[in-house]
Design an enzyme around this catalytic site. Structure first.
Site, mmCIF file in Angstrom:
data_model
loop_
_atom_site.group_PDB
_atom_site.id
_atom_site.type_symbol
_atom_site.label_atom_id
_atom_site.label_comp_id
_atom_site.label_asym_id
_atom_site.label_seq_id
_atom_site.Cartn_x
_atom_site.Cartn_y
_atom_site.Cartn_z
ATOM 1 C CG ASP A 414 -61.003 -37.241 40.803
ATOM 2 O OD1 ASP A 414 -61.859 -37.833 40.141
ATOM 3 O OD2 ASP A 414 -60.888 -37.351 42.041
ATOM 4 C CB ILE A 415 -63.428 -32.915 43.419
ATOM 5 C CG1 ILE A 415 -63.763 -31.805 42.412
ATOM 6 C CG2 ILE A 415 -63.616 -32.393 44.845
ATOM 7 C CD1 ILE A 415 -65.188 -31.307 42.475
ATOM 8 C CD GLU A 457 -65.642 -38.055 41.991
ATOM 9 O OE1 GLU A 457 -65.043 -38.900 42.674
ATOM 10 O OE2 GLU A 457 -66.789 -38.250 41.533
#
Length: 539
Positions: A414-415, A457
């Protein structure tokens, strides 16, 4: 210029020729090492490139390269042309390649204690009027595993292309300072190559139709006016270089004539395809399951059944509903050919078969089939597998891991603070960050790993035959390197990090495995982000 400086300039020129040829050898080895099934097809190319290196190195008195190259040549003599590369010989060659790689280090790498990276791609050449932009691009490209070189004159670029054809060239229309000088340089370059080099043109001053037409006629795939930022250019460079590494088509041939089947196998393998031949129509179901073909070639008339009947059986399976089927027959009645195609076929070739016609037909059908499949299973923004297909692949890998008793890991990424990126720089830049991470993962993971965009994301990675400790080491290294990458946003640059959770398969369902990876990701977020957590560490 005195005699000594002239000699030094010549020495440097010859040294460049030797190191450039050494990189050709390293690149060819990467093709062999990356796909052992097709290694035999590159054996002669590898031997010829190494022989050329030895001759260059001996002529220009570069002993290290000459000795390393000769060692490789001696080993290659034990590998017959067209034959599979055996494991023991592959290990010996790998050791020899590492010796050559150390010889080929840049001067700035000589003091490094780390083993040098081998070049994984043929080069990207950059010819821009803006030297600062060129340097910035090279730094960015190296993060993505590309080998890039910048040039300041048409002469140097032409010489480099003669030694080693690049994957693509980024060219300023006015390269060299004169109007349209870059276009003239590319026109001359393309005349020297049998297949054109993909060119990406940029221009700050001229976007007229006349200039664009001229650029297109000499191999221009893209024309940016006004010139764009490095992020967009790298995406385009990746598009054309990635497009050059096409996976071979997997072709299943069913023909009751053993002689005809062997002939087909020879033609297909010579064209670089992977062929699986069967002569018994009753073996079709097993062949489909074990081989998973992309294209199927069926004889029309066989003992016990017809190709049309086999096609109908194939089409009843959802997995193969859109796989192209090509009929082979001596039948020249057009109405019967059309009837056969109406029953599940896509094309009809008459015997005797023209090999060029066959290969052309397979390429055309194969490209279209892959494009349609990509629309169904891939995310349109990143090109990675979509959520649904990623879960399907996970199910398949769990079955395989259970059958072979191999380890399997599933990771979720996950960004960090992605909403802040969108709010600060806008959604187009956010999309570019997603694409940059997808490129980064594709460059650094194995072909056998599966990468998907899980949603928003979030990314998912399936790592077959991988222990949790190894998965953590690999993804932690990727995380560290990605955090160093400068993301361009106009005249500004910023860094992005990601968090990761890993779960090793312990015999549970795919859903349970996903949940444990998600919990590990949640732990990474709680630990301050920008870290990797394995599910075992939560206990």
């Amino acid at each position: 210029m005195n005699d000594e400086s002239q000699k030094e300039k010549l020495r440097q020129h010859f040294a460049r020729r030797v190191t450039t040829q050494a990189r050709v050898v390293l690149d060819t080895w990467q093709k062999i090492h990356g796909d052992r099934e097709l290694a035999g097809a590159h054996r002669d190319e590898f031997a010829a490139a190494t022989d050329k290196l030895v001759r260059y190195a001996q002529r220009f008195e570069m002993a290290g390269h000459a000795q390393a190259g000769q060692k490789i040549l001696d080993l290659v003599r034990g590998w017959s042309s067209g034959q599979t590369l055996q494991d023991d010989l592959a290990r010996q060659l790998q050791d020899a390649m590492e010796t050559l790689s150390r010889c080929t280090c840049r001067r700035t790498d000589q003091d490094s204690t780390e083993s040098p990276n081998q070049y994984r791609r043929t080069p990207v050449y950059i010819a821009l009027a803006n030297n600062e932009m060129a340097s910035r691009l090279i730094r960015q490209l190296e993060f993505f595993g590309f080998r890039a070189s910048a040039f300041t004159s048409s002469r140097d670029l032409t010489e480099a292309c003669a030694l080693h054809k690049p994957e693509t060239i980024l060219m300023d229309v006015d390269f060299g300072g004169e109007k349209n000088a870059g276009l003239a340089c590319i026109e001359q370059l393309q005349e020297r190559h049998d297949t054109p080099i993909p060119i990406i043109f940029v221009s700050d001053e001229d976007g007229t139709i006349e200039t664009r037409l001229r650029a297109s006629r000499c191999g221009g795939e893209e024309f940016f006016y006004p010139a764009v930022d490095p992020g967009q250019l790298i995406e385009k460079i990746e598009t054309y270089t990635h497009g050059n590494t096409v996976e071979p088509y997997k072709v299943l041939v069913l023909d009751d004539s053993r002689a005809q089947a062997k002939y087909m196998e020879t033609v297909l393998k010579k064209a670089g395809m992977i062929a699986h031949i069967i002569t018994d129509p009753m073996a079709i179901i097993t062949a489909l399951e074990e081989f998973s073909p992309e294209i199927i070639i069926l004889d029309m008339y066989m003992p016990g059944c017809t190709g049309m009947e086999i096609a109908r059986v194939i089409r009843q399976q959802d997995r193969f509903h859109s796989v192209p089927i090509i009929y082979l027959s001596a039948e020249d009645d057009v109405s019967k050919q059309l009837h056969a195609m109406s029953l599940g076929g896509d094309d009809f070739l008459t015997k005797p078969i023209d090999p060029k016609h066959l290969i052309s037909t397979i390429h055309n059908r194969g490209r279209r089939a892959r494009s349609l499949l990509a629309l169904m299973i891939r995310d349109s923004l990143t090109g990675l597998y979509n959520h649904t297909h990623t879960l399907n692949l996970l199910e398949q890998e769990i079955v395989r891991a259970r059958q072979k008793d191999h380890p399997l890991c599933f990771a979720m990424i996950d960004i960090d603070y992605f909403k802040k990126v969108n709010d600060t720089f806008g959604h187009p830049i956010g999309d570019r960050v997603l694409r940059s991470l997808s490129m980064f993962l594709k460059q650094r993971l194995r072909k056998t790993d599966h990468i998907g965009r899980y949603g928003g994301e979030e990314f998912a990675i399936i790592l077959p035959n991988t222990r949790a400790s190894d998965a953590r080491n690999v993804l932690n290294e990727i995380r560290e390197r990605f955090s160093e990458l400068l993301q361009p946003a106009g005249d500004r640059e910023f860094n992005v990090t990601f968090s990761c959770g890993i779960a090793a398969w312990q015999g549970e369902s795919s859903q349970a495995l996903c949940e444990r990876a998600d919990q590990a990701l949640y732990s990474s977020k709680n630990a301050g982000r920008n870290c990797v957590t394995t599910a075992q560490e939560q206990n």
